[in-house]
Design a protein around this motif. Structure first.
Motif, mmCIF file in Angstrom:
data_model
loop_
_atom_site.group_PDB
_atom_site.id
_atom_site.type_symbol
_atom_site.label_atom_id
_atom_site.label_comp_id
_atom_site.label_asym_id
_atom_site.label_seq_id
_atom_site.Cartn_x
_atom_site.Cartn_y
_atom_site.Cartn_z
ATOM 1 N N LEU A 212 -3.590 -2.770 -7.167
ATOM 2 C CA LEU A 212 -2.810 -3.446 -6.133
ATOM 3 C C LEU A 212 -3.161 -4.929 -6.250
ATOM 4 C CD1 LEU A 212 -0.965 -3.055 -3.616
ATOM 5 C CD2 LEU A 212 -3.038 -2.807 -2.266
ATOM 6 N N HIS B 297 -10.400 1.497 0.788
ATOM 7 C CA HIS B 297 -8.966 1.798 0.750
ATOM 8 C C HIS B 297 -8.741 3.185 0.135
ATOM 9 C CE1 HIS B 297 -4.664 0.121 -0.139
ATOM 10 N NE2 HIS B 297 -4.637 1.430 -0.089
ATOM 11 N N ALA C 129 0.840 -1.207 0.000
ATOM 12 C CA ALA C 129 0.000 0.000 0.000
ATOM 13 C C ALA C 129 0.872 1.253 0.000
ATOM 14 C CB ALA C 129 -0.924 -0.015 1.214
ATOM 15 N N LEU D 262 -8.053 -0.619 -6.190
ATOM 16 C CA LEU D 262 -8.166 -0.512 -4.732
ATOM 17 C C LEU D 262 -9.641 -0.569 -4.334
ATOM 18 C CD1 LEU D 262 -5.661 2.412 -3.983
ATOM 19 C CD2 LEU D 262 -5.215 -0.054 -4.014
#
Lengths: 66, 431
Positions: free
Chosen positions: B249, B258, B126, B254
């Motif tokens: 990701l 998030h 992240a 995401l």
């Protein structure tokens, strides 16, 4: 005499690049990179020692400093 | 000369200007900082430097409190480092101490505002998404805009007839700089700046409030961000919100939670931290004319002085939750106890820094931890440094001679909570 960077310890505080830009660069992620083989010319010794002394993560050492 | 801030002894219950502060702790005032420490007591930030050094000198390197469901505060560089580097026994899933029960806090390893609330191994991935836009070479081009903004703010502050020769360097100057830059980077409307300051207050200052009030504050922030996200989905552009909506990701976009949590982090984390750091620097220069004159005579020293201000007046104390009950140097830490991570106290540890209590404006060797230690190093540190350097340089160039409007210091209002800095800093501009 050469600077050695511990990649595992470096967190990208960017102090070495600010204080010794002839010896350190930063990559696109802001992580420090040693320029070339890290050899420290006589006129860069002070900058090298500042880079060591200002790294919050203790990620830089100097090999051959006496 | 030891720098003791503007304070008499904090242990004596002379609470000065903090006494009748409306934000006085719902838990009540602290009378014993070793056993009942509360960083949200209005006296704490005002007298923080002396509280820490007195506690350590009295043989208390880890303070404790029964407040917030149980809280510890290691105060030496060695102990703060140990907690910061130990991501197994201390989780980052919450980094702002509050009265919210730990059962209601988002679970590890992602947390509510990744990556600051994330633990390994998720944290690494992240964080890596966010490093490029905040890397040194990506931040350098902002210098021109920051400089122009600083000049505009001072044009306004000095032109205002109501202000006369008194400028509030906190509310008329310092606070606007990070708000404006991060708003532009994220792609938020500049007219919303005032709301950002309210969100920041709710998130990091209003910590000693009941959980319903705190939840309502986050609800307002989330509603605002949801509207901005929807707007960016309809009209993508070159900013960080659009970037987060497009980036992948593990080969997936995401999650909405998030994206929103990360935007909240980027919006909140840079504002009152940098505002505090600029304000504390100007507070120092208002109260130490010899340092101010030296920086005007030797402007090339400003970057070195900024590092010393970061060390001596570091604004940010982080927090962790204890992940597993264990004994920490004789302290029985229970799962879900809070642990404050006062990097500012570590920065004043005489075991690491010579003349630790003094501000040595040309300190060359300065291994300070103002931006944290370990994997959670402040993502915005390059931006914060740029803003501090430009803000102090421009201020000194435009206003070379100034002092506190009230020389006693009682008029200076310090923040409440984990971020320490002046919230009212009235300066008299001298001709």
């Amino acid at each position: 005499m050469r600077v050695i960077l511990d990649d595992e310890k470096c967190q990208g505080h960017n102090r070495c690049y600010a204080l010794a830009p002839e010896l350190f660069d930063v990559d696109d992620y802001g992580q420090a990179v040693v320029i070339g083989d890290g050899a420290v010319a006589p006129e860069q010794v002070d900058a090298a020692r500042l880079a060591v002394a200002n790294c919050p993560e203790f990620a830089i050492t100097i090999d051959g400093d006496t | 000369m030891a720098d003791r801030g503007d304070a008499p002894s904090p242990v004596v219950v002379d609470r000065g200007a903090a006494a009748d502060d409306e934000k006085a702790a719902a838990y009540g005032p602290v009378t014993d900082w070793a056993k009942d420490l509360d960083h949200a007591d209005p006296a704490y930030n005002r007298y923080a430097h002396q509280i820490w050094s007195d506690l350590v000198a009295d043989g208390c390197p880890v303070a404790h409190s029964g407040r917030y469901g149980g809280m510890w505060a290691p105060l030496t560089h060695e102990l703060v480092s140990e907690v910061a580097y130990d991501t197994q026994r201390f989780t980052s899933r919450a980094v702002v101490v509050s009265r919210t029960p730990s059962s209601e806090i988002e679970p590890a390893p992602i947390g509510g505002a990744p990556p600051i609330t994330s633990d390994p191994p998720f944290h690494h991935h992240a964080r890596r998404l966010l490093l490029p836009p905040f890397a040194p070479k990506a931040i350098e081009p902002w210098e021109h805009d920051v400089r122009a903004l600083c000049h505009e703010l001072l044009d306004e502050a000095l032109a205002s007839p109501a202000a006369g020769v008194v400028v509030d360097a906190a509310t008329q100057y310092a606070q606007h700089i990070p708000v404006s830059v991060i708003g532009q980077m994220l792609g938020l409307p500049p007219e919303d700046d005032e709301q950002f300051r309210e969100f920041v207050h709710d998130a990091v200052e209003a910590v000693n409030v009941d959980n319903d009030e705190r939840t309502a504050g986050f609800g307002r922030l989330d509603a605002y961000l949801d509207a901005q996200i929807t707007e960016h989905q309809a009209d993508p552009r070159d900013d960080l919100i659009s970037y987060l909506l497009n980036v992948e990701l593990f080969d997936q976009p995401l999650s909405p939670a998030h994206v929103r949590g990360t935007i909240a982090l980027l919006l909140i984390a840079g504002i009152d931290t940098t505002w505090s750091a600029i304000g504390s620097s100007l507070w120092h220069l208002a109260t130490h004319p010899e340092d101010r004159r030296r920086l005007i005579a030797e402007p090339e020293l400003i970057p070195v002085a900024i590092e010393e201000f970061l060390r001596a007046y570091a604004p940010v104390t982080m927090a962790r939750l204890v992940a597993t009950s264990h004994d920490f140097h004789g302290c029985p830490m229970e799962e879900n106890d809070w642990v404050l991570l006062p990097f500012p106290a570590a920065n004043r540890d005489p075991a690491v820094f010579e003349r630790a209590d003094e501000v040595v404006i040309d300190r060359a060797e300065n291994r300070h931890a103002a931006f944290g230690l370990g994997i959670h190093r402040c993502l915005g540190s390059n931006l914060a440094r740029l803003e501090m350097n430009v803000a102090v340089s421009v201020f000194l160039a435009r206003i070379p001679d100034f002092e506190l409007a009230d020389p006693s210091g009682d008029d200076v209002e310090w923040s409440v909570g984990q971020i320490r800095g002046p919230r009212r800093l009235r300066l008299r501009v001298k001709p």
